[in-house]
Design a protein around this motif. Sequence first.
Motif, mmCIF file in Angstrom:
data_model
loop_
_atom_site.group_PDB
_atom_site.id
_atom_site.type_symbol
_atom_site.label_atom_id
_atom_site.label_comp_id
_atom_site.label_asym_id
_atom_site.label_seq_id
_atom_site.Cartn_x
_atom_site.Cartn_y
_atom_site.Cartn_z
ATOM 1 N N PRO A 99 -51.385 -9.247 91.238
ATOM 2 C CA PRO A 99 -50.185 -9.432 90.908
ATOM 3 C C PRO A 99 -49.241 -8.637 90.165
ATOM 4 N N MET A 100 -49.979 -7.740 89.214
ATOM 5 C CA MET A 100 -49.189 -7.080 88.455
ATOM 6 C C MET A 100 -49.388 -5.462 88.975
ATOM 7 N N CYS A 101 -48.204 -4.771 88.708
ATOM 8 C CA CYS A 101 -48.462 -3.412 89.406
ATOM 9 C C CYS A 101 -48.720 -2.582 88.303
ATOM 10 N N LYS A 102 -49.959 -1.871 88.422
ATOM 11 C CA LYS A 102 -50.433 -1.060 87.377
ATOM 12 C C LYS A 102 -50.487 0.374 87.792
ATOM 13 N N PRO A 139 -45.371 9.329 88.177
ATOM 14 C CA PRO A 139 -46.103 9.539 87.020
ATOM 15 C C PRO A 139 -47.559 10.091 87.366
ATOM 16 N N ARG A 140 -48.161 10.182 88.199
ATOM 17 C CA ARG A 140 -49.394 10.535 88.522
ATOM 18 C C ARG A 140 -50.484 9.809 87.921
ATOM 19 N N SER A 141 -50.483 8.612 88.251
ATOM 20 C CA SER A 141 -51.308 7.671 87.397
ATOM 21 C C SER A 141 -52.714 7.940 87.668
ATOM 22 N N MET A 142 -53.452 7.916 86.527
ATOM 23 C CA MET A 142 -54.883 8.351 86.472
ATOM 24 C C MET A 142 -55.843 7.575 87.534
ATOM 25 N N VAL A 202 -47.884 15.028 83.962
ATOM 26 C CA VAL A 202 -49.055 13.740 83.914
ATOM 27 C C VAL A 202 -48.618 12.707 82.824
ATOM 28 N N SER A 203 -47.846 11.978 82.809
ATOM 29 C CA SER A 203 -47.489 11.071 81.973
ATOM 30 C C SER A 203 -48.491 10.470 81.003
ATOM 31 N N GLU A 204 -49.790 10.101 81.500
ATOM 32 C CA GLU A 204 -50.766 9.405 80.634
ATOM 33 C C GLU A 204 -51.388 10.440 79.772
ATOM 34 N N ALA A 205 -50.980 11.740 80.166
ATOM 35 C CA ALA A 205 -51.520 13.026 79.111
ATOM 36 C C ALA A 205 -50.539 12.891 77.944
#
Length: 278
Positions: A99-102, A139-142, A202-205
């Motif tokens: 139910p939550m978009c990750k 954002p290119r999610s890992m 790469v946003s998580e970087a």
Amino acid sequence: MLRGRWIFAAGGAAVIAIVMIAWRVTREQPATPPPTAKPAPTKRVERMAVDVAKYKAMRQVLIDRAKALAARRPAPPPERQVPEKDAKGRPAVSSLVSPMCKVGPAELCETIANIAADCDALDGQACLAVGQLLADTPPRSMLARVFFARACEAGEQEACARVKLLDGPEPVACETDVFACGWRAWKAQDPVALEEACAYGVSEACIQLVPLRDGDPVKGRAYLEHGCQLGDPNACEGLGFMLSAACDDPACFPPDPEQSKAAYAIACAAGWESACNK
């Protein structure tokens, strides 16, 4: 000490998803030997102003690609039940979109929900399609790595080759494969590699670099600005708070109400309702 309210707590859903799901995929893989050589960095992260209109245009590209992908898929049977776990006891990939978009904005997850459910039903093409969408689009999610791994398990050789590349020791240049570059940096926690991956999109970087900035506020702000512009709501809420007059942490940046408002606006557009009234 930097407030955990945004970098760890507010973004906890995405971080927990990566920790609890990605590790279950990678734990069955052989340990990755360290690369014997690494391409020299070609880009560095510099200060920038976040631009809401630019983000919304990029977000629309992501949504349009997702809609085009969904339009090519057959309609699911109305009686289909979405499992909570797969046959190996791992969380179903559908848990990443509902139910939550990750993996991005809520509209993205609404658009690809049926494709994720097809992936849970062992449709390798569906898994591969979602993985490619997430890996190729900011954002290119890992978490794209999870979809590639499930596609490989379903027999998609293209996905198996992708997983082998992601986890292999061969050098990967960011200018030729941004996602693989980012995944390698994210796994290795290498500050130099992370900065290059952040600069390439790469946003998580970018997020991972914030606690590694050696107390340099200029670097910290630059990393958050880049992560936010790519549409990472965690980076945007952090930047918005640290630029606001309400920030009372020693690590706060000089107040910048206009940029604080812009950062919160991107976080809101990226799917975080908590940022919508800031």
